[in-house]
Design an enzyme around this catalytic site. Structure first.
Site, PDB file in Angstrom:
ATOM      1  N   GLU A 193     -12.275  20.405   6.893  1.00 50.95           N
ATOM      2  CA  GLU A 193     -13.228  20.710   5.821  1.00 50.95           C
ATOM      3  C   GLU A 193     -14.411  19.750   5.948  1.00 50.95           C
ATOM      4  OE1 GLU A 193     -12.162  19.551   1.808  1.00 50.95           O
ATOM      5  OE2 GLU A 193     -13.248  21.249   0.970  1.00 50.95           O
ATOM      6  N   CYS A 203     -16.057  23.269  -3.378  1.00 55.96           N
ATOM      7  CA  CYS A 203     -14.698  23.519  -2.879  1.00 55.96           C
ATOM      8  C   CYS A 203     -14.618  24.866  -2.195  1.00 55.96           C
ATOM      9  CB  CYS A 203     -13.707  23.415  -4.023  1.00 55.96           C
ATOM     10  SG  CYS A 203     -14.110  24.458  -5.413  1.00 55.96           S
ATOM     11  N   GLU A 234      -6.123  21.758  -7.847  1.00 55.18           N
ATOM     12  CA  GLU A 234      -7.219  22.494  -7.188  1.00 55.18           C
ATOM     13  C   GLU A 234      -7.720  21.607  -6.064  1.00 55.18           C
ATOM     14  OE1 GLU A 234      -8.020  25.459  -7.744  1.00 55.18           O
ATOM     15  OE2 GLU A 234      -7.508  25.955  -9.820  1.00 55.18           O
ATOM     16  N   LYS A 247     -10.458  11.058 -16.352  1.00 55.93           N
ATOM     17  CA  LYS A 247     -10.936  10.058 -15.391  1.00 55.93           C
ATOM     18  C   LYS A 247     -11.849  10.746 -14.379  1.00 55.93           C
ATOM     19  CE  LYS A 247     -10.162   8.449 -11.461  1.00 55.93           C
ATOM     20  NZ  LYS A 247     -11.526   8.047 -11.076  1.00 55.93           N
TER      21      LYS A 247
END
Ligand code: NAD
Length: 470
Positions: free
Chosen positions: A374, A277, A243, A170
């Site tokens: 972040e 990331c 992750e 997905k």
């Protein structure tokens, strides 16, 4: 691009039972195509197909699976130009970077193809032999984000296939098309049902996490979504690789060479417009180098050419979606209101597209949102320090721990400090470098489990110990 992209279930292209959704180009804010909106029942069909295909796929030989993975790599290579163009149009990165992404996808597929699944002999004595084998888990659910959509899909799918699992993917609804094309290409090489794709947001992600017939989830995305997946995966004890988000700190020691480090710091902070990331997201710089490094980074930022990644000469594309653009804008505005110096950028570009120029923010510290959160976008806060222990403390203050780095001319000293960083990968004089042979993953709230290398491969297996009494 075609007008419509469909699901792939049991080797066949299928329209979405819930219709379609638009995929937008972030450089133009215009729809580029539509993708199928799957229903939860279609997810069940995909999982059933994967479960059925697993019966025989798990018994294919290592040699056969290696060859199939290499043939998939050939197909990706043969379709590289189309895939790169799709990525630029739905994700926004400049075409040269999308080509790098496709090249990485090929390299990772080939590297994973050639990995061996080890058999460890634990004891081999006169009367006994004990061996540790690794068996596939079954059906793997892969849920991917929008930043490096093709590369991350490859990172999930290839080790799953190599070890004999079957897959239901997905992708993010911001960037589904490259992954649909990838799955179509993979299906030219694998038996029906081995790799399936369901797109859309009709609860498909959460239905994957709680699905009783899925044995493992590999998820790359934000920490809050990872937490939700983990709680709904409990019912059948799904194996998980998570992750998740990071907020990577870099510490520049006073002996670093500003002229040498400025470019790699800029490139690894703003890689993919900062939407990476393991991008460098907080830069701690010693007092002695603070102003010269800020000046150099500003010079590099001002030299970027913003624009639609399909055009020649563009080095910097748009942010991938409006929500991310708004977050970046909010964090920079907050820093400005708190007295930060905005050295360059600092405002979205007027006109069409989600463009925000590379922005360097000085005179901020821990406690400012732009440092603590972040940003996942084209902005880098630069924090001044005078005592390295204090810098280390500030670097480790984050709840997350994906990557970190030390920049210095003294490698030994840098290594001592690097090993005190609370993160999954600590780089010295570099950042954001991920490689197919080096395990990569986070600690703390950045998740658990690793990808890549033998350690990453074995995350798709369960160990079976065979204890033989001779
Ligand atoms: P996201 O968590 O919003 O979405 C990721 C995927 O999860 C999408 O496909 C989404 O549709 C799906 N999803 C949403 N809700 C779900 C639910 N309840 N259950 C299951 N799936 C669900 O993340 P994003 O905004 O696409 O990506 C940005 C984030 O990803 C950043 O935090 C970034 O740091 C992180 N990221 C981490 C890595 C890594 O390797 N650690 C790599 C890339 C991105």
């Amino acid at each position: 691009m075609q007008n419509e992209y469909q699901l792939v279930i049991n080797g066949a292209q299928v329209a979405g039972a819930n219709g379609t959704f638009e995929v937008m180009n972030p450089a133009t804010e215009q729809p580029v195509t539509v993708a199928a909106e799957a229903s939860p029942a279609q997810l069940d069909e995909a999982v059933a197909a994967a479960r059925q295909a697993f019966q025989s796929w798990q018994h294919t030989s290592n040699e056969e699976r290696k060859q199939i993975l290499h043939r998939i790599a050939d197909r990706i290579e043969a379709n590289a130009a189309e895939l790169a163009q799709i990525i630029t149009q739905e994700q926004g990165k400049p075409l040269f970077l999308a080509e790098v992404e496709v090249g990485g996808a090929v390299a990772w597929t080939r590297y994973t193809a050639d990995l061996e699944i080890p058999v460890k002999v634990i004891e081999d004595s006169e009367n006994k032999r004990i061996e540790a084998h690794h068996k596939p888990l079954g059906v793997v659910g892969s849920i991917t984000p929008w930043n490096w959509p093709l590369m991350i899909a490859i990172w999930h799918i290839m080790p799953a296939l190599r070890t004999g699992n079957t897959v239901v993917c997905k992708p993010s609804s911001f960037t589904p098309i490259n992954t649909i094309r990838l799955i179509e290409l993979i299906n030219e090489e694998v038996p029906a049902g081995v790799v399936n794709i369901v797109t859309g947001e009709s609860g498909i992600g959460s239905a994957i996490s709680s699905h009783p017939d899925i044995n493992k989830i590999v998820f790359t995305g934000s920490t809050p979504t990872g937490q939700r997946i983990m709680s709904s995966a409990a019912a059948n004890l799904k194996r998980l690789t998570l992750e998740l988000g990071g907020n990577d700190a870099a510490i520049v020691l006073p002996d670093a060479d500003v002229d040498k480090i400025a470019e790699p710091i800029f490139q690894t902070a703003f890689l993919n417009m900062g939407q990476t990331c393991a991008a460098l997201k907080r830069l701690y710089v010693h007092d002695d180098l603070y102003e010269p490094l800020c000046a150099k980074l500003t010079e590099i930022a001002n030299a970027q050419t913003l624009g639609n990644g399909m055009n020649d000469g563009i080095t910097f594309g748009p942010v991938t979606n409006k929500a991310q653009l708004n977050l970046v804008r909010e964090l920079v505005d907050d820093a400005r209101a708190q007295g930060a110096r905005i050295l360059c950028g600092g405002e979205p570009q007027a006109g069409e597209g989600f463009f925000y120029p590379p922005t360097i923010v000085a005179d901020v510290s821990n406690g400012h949102r732009i440092v603590d959160e972040e940003q996942f976008g084209p902005v880098l806060p630069v924090i001044r320090y005078s005592d390295v222990d204090e810098a280390l403390k500030m670097a480790n203050a984050a709840e997350v721990g994906l990557g970190g780095s030390i920049w210095s001319s003294d490698i030994e000293k840098a290594q001592q400090l690097a090993q005190q960083l609370e993160c999954g990968t600590a780089w010295i004089n570099g950042h954001a470098e991920v490689l197919p042979h080096a395990p990569f993953g986070g600690c703390k709230m950045s998740g658990f489990g690793v990808e890549f290398g033998e350690e990453g491969l074995l995350e798709y297996t369960s160990m079976q110990v065979v204890n033989i009494n001779k």
